[in-house]
Motif scaffolding. Sequence first.
Motif, mmCIF file in Angstrom:
data_model
loop_
_atom_site.group_PDB
_atom_site.id
_atom_site.type_symbol
_atom_site.label_atom_id
_atom_site.label_comp_id
_atom_site.label_asym_id
_atom_site.label_seq_id
_atom_site.Cartn_x
_atom_site.Cartn_y
_atom_site.Cartn_z
ATOM 1 N N LEU A 40 13.367 66.102 46.517
ATOM 2 C CA LEU A 40 13.007 67.322 47.214
ATOM 3 C C LEU A 40 11.555 67.270 47.659
ATOM 4 N N ALA A 41 10.707 66.904 46.765
ATOM 5 C CA ALA A 41 9.286 66.849 47.079
ATOM 6 C C ALA A 41 8.999 65.791 48.128
ATOM 7 N N VAL A 42 9.618 64.668 47.985
ATOM 8 C CA VAL A 42 9.403 63.578 48.928
ATOM 9 C C VAL A 42 9.851 63.969 50.322
ATOM 10 N N VAL A 43 10.984 64.556 50.403
ATOM 11 C CA VAL A 43 11.512 64.963 51.693
ATOM 12 C C VAL A 43 10.616 66.009 52.322
ATOM 13 N N ALA A 44 10.191 66.955 51.550
ATOM 14 C CA ALA A 44 9.338 68.014 52.062
ATOM 15 C C ALA A 44 8.009 67.449 52.514
ATOM 16 N N ASN B 30 17.623 69.251 53.728
ATOM 17 C CA ASN B 30 16.353 68.970 54.406
ATOM 18 C C ASN B 30 15.627 67.801 53.740
ATOM 19 N N PHE B 31 15.610 67.791 52.432
ATOM 20 C CA PHE B 31 14.954 66.707 51.702
ATOM 21 C C PHE B 31 15.649 65.376 51.984
ATOM 22 N N THR C 126 9.861 59.202 53.946
ATOM 23 C CA THR C 126 8.868 59.425 52.906
ATOM 24 C C THR C 126 8.738 58.205 52.003
ATOM 25 N N LEU C 127 9.852 57.645 51.604
ATOM 26 C CA LEU C 127 9.817 56.481 50.722
ATOM 27 C C LEU C 127 9.378 55.215 51.445
ATOM 28 N N THR C 128 9.806 55.046 52.683
ATOM 29 C CA THR C 128 9.455 53.817 53.397
ATOM 30 C C THR C 128 8.029 53.812 53.930
ATOM 31 N N THR C 129 7.409 54.987 54.010
ATOM 32 C CA THR C 129 6.014 55.026 54.469
ATOM 33 C C THR C 129 5.052 55.402 53.351
ATOM 34 N N ALA C 130 5.550 55.534 52.140
ATOM 35 C CA ALA C 130 4.730 55.951 50.993
ATOM 36 C C ALA C 130 4.017 57.257 51.309
ATOM 37 N N CYS C 131 4.752 58.171 51.909
ATOM 38 C CA CYS C 131 4.269 59.530 52.179
ATOM 39 C C CYS C 131 3.102 59.537 53.182
ATOM 40 N N PHE D 102 15.450 56.505 38.885
ATOM 41 C CA PHE D 102 14.325 56.330 39.805
ATOM 42 C C PHE D 102 14.559 55.079 40.654
ATOM 43 N N LEU D 103 14.921 53.986 40.018
ATOM 44 C CA LEU D 103 15.172 52.739 40.741
ATOM 45 C C LEU D 103 16.405 52.842 41.631
ATOM 46 N N GLU D 104 17.414 53.570 41.166
ATOM 47 C CA GLU D 104 18.613 53.777 41.985
ATOM 48 C C GLU D 104 18.258 54.531 43.266
ATOM 49 N N LEU D 105 17.396 55.514 43.139
ATOM 50 C CA LEU D 105 16.930 56.274 44.301
ATOM 51 C C LEU D 105 16.186 55.364 45.277
ATOM 52 N N LEU D 106 15.265 54.564 44.755
ATOM 53 C CA LEU D 106 14.511 53.655 45.611
ATOM 54 C C LEU D 106 15.429 52.644 46.275
ATOM 55 N N ASP D 107 16.386 52.124 45.517
ATOM 56 C CA ASP D 107 17.316 51.136 46.084
ATOM 57 C C ASP D 107 18.178 51.728 47.187
ATOM 58 N N LYS D 108 18.539 52.983 47.053
ATOM 59 C CA LYS D 108 19.360 53.624 48.088
ATOM 60 C C LYS D 108 18.587 53.770 49.395
ATOM 61 N N TYR D 109 17.343 54.180 49.297
ATOM 62 C CA TYR D 109 16.569 54.476 50.504
ATOM 63 C C TYR D 109 15.636 53.348 50.952
ATOM 64 N N ASP D 110 15.501 52.314 50.148
ATOM 65 C CA ASP D 110 14.730 51.131 50.530
ATOM 66 C C ASP D 110 15.415 49.909 49.909
#
Length: 123
Positions: free
Chosen positions: A11-15, A59-60, A67-72, A98-106
């Motif tokens: 949520l925070a990352v997306v926002a 939205n997130f 957000t993840l691919t540009t490090a915010c 946490f790693l599962e989230l990163l693996d999904k989006y990067d």
Amino acid sequence: MRSRVLCIFMLAVVASSSAQKYNKYDNFNADSIIQNERILLAYYKCVMDKGPCTKDGKNFKLVLPETLTTACARCSPKQKLVVRKLLLGIRAKSEPRFLELLDKYDPERLNREALYNFLITGV
């Protein structure tokens, strides 16, 4: 509990990734999400395509990849604080999620070094 932390993080990352479009999240209370396992899990399931999404969750989910691919990179200073807090909170509560989230989006891990640097330095 771990799932909720991930959801909050997302949520925070997306926002944060779209400062112009999501300014309403500048004062987002990351602590309240990290501490509420039910909410955190719901957001996590949303962004991981494992459950339904609220309006905020949708939205997130839209801005999370950037957000993840540009490090915010496009985040405002306030948003960077929120995203960093959420990501570190999620990581502390559940490294596997946490790693599962990163693996999904990067999945190719193209931006891991920059993202980890952001988590360490806030920059």
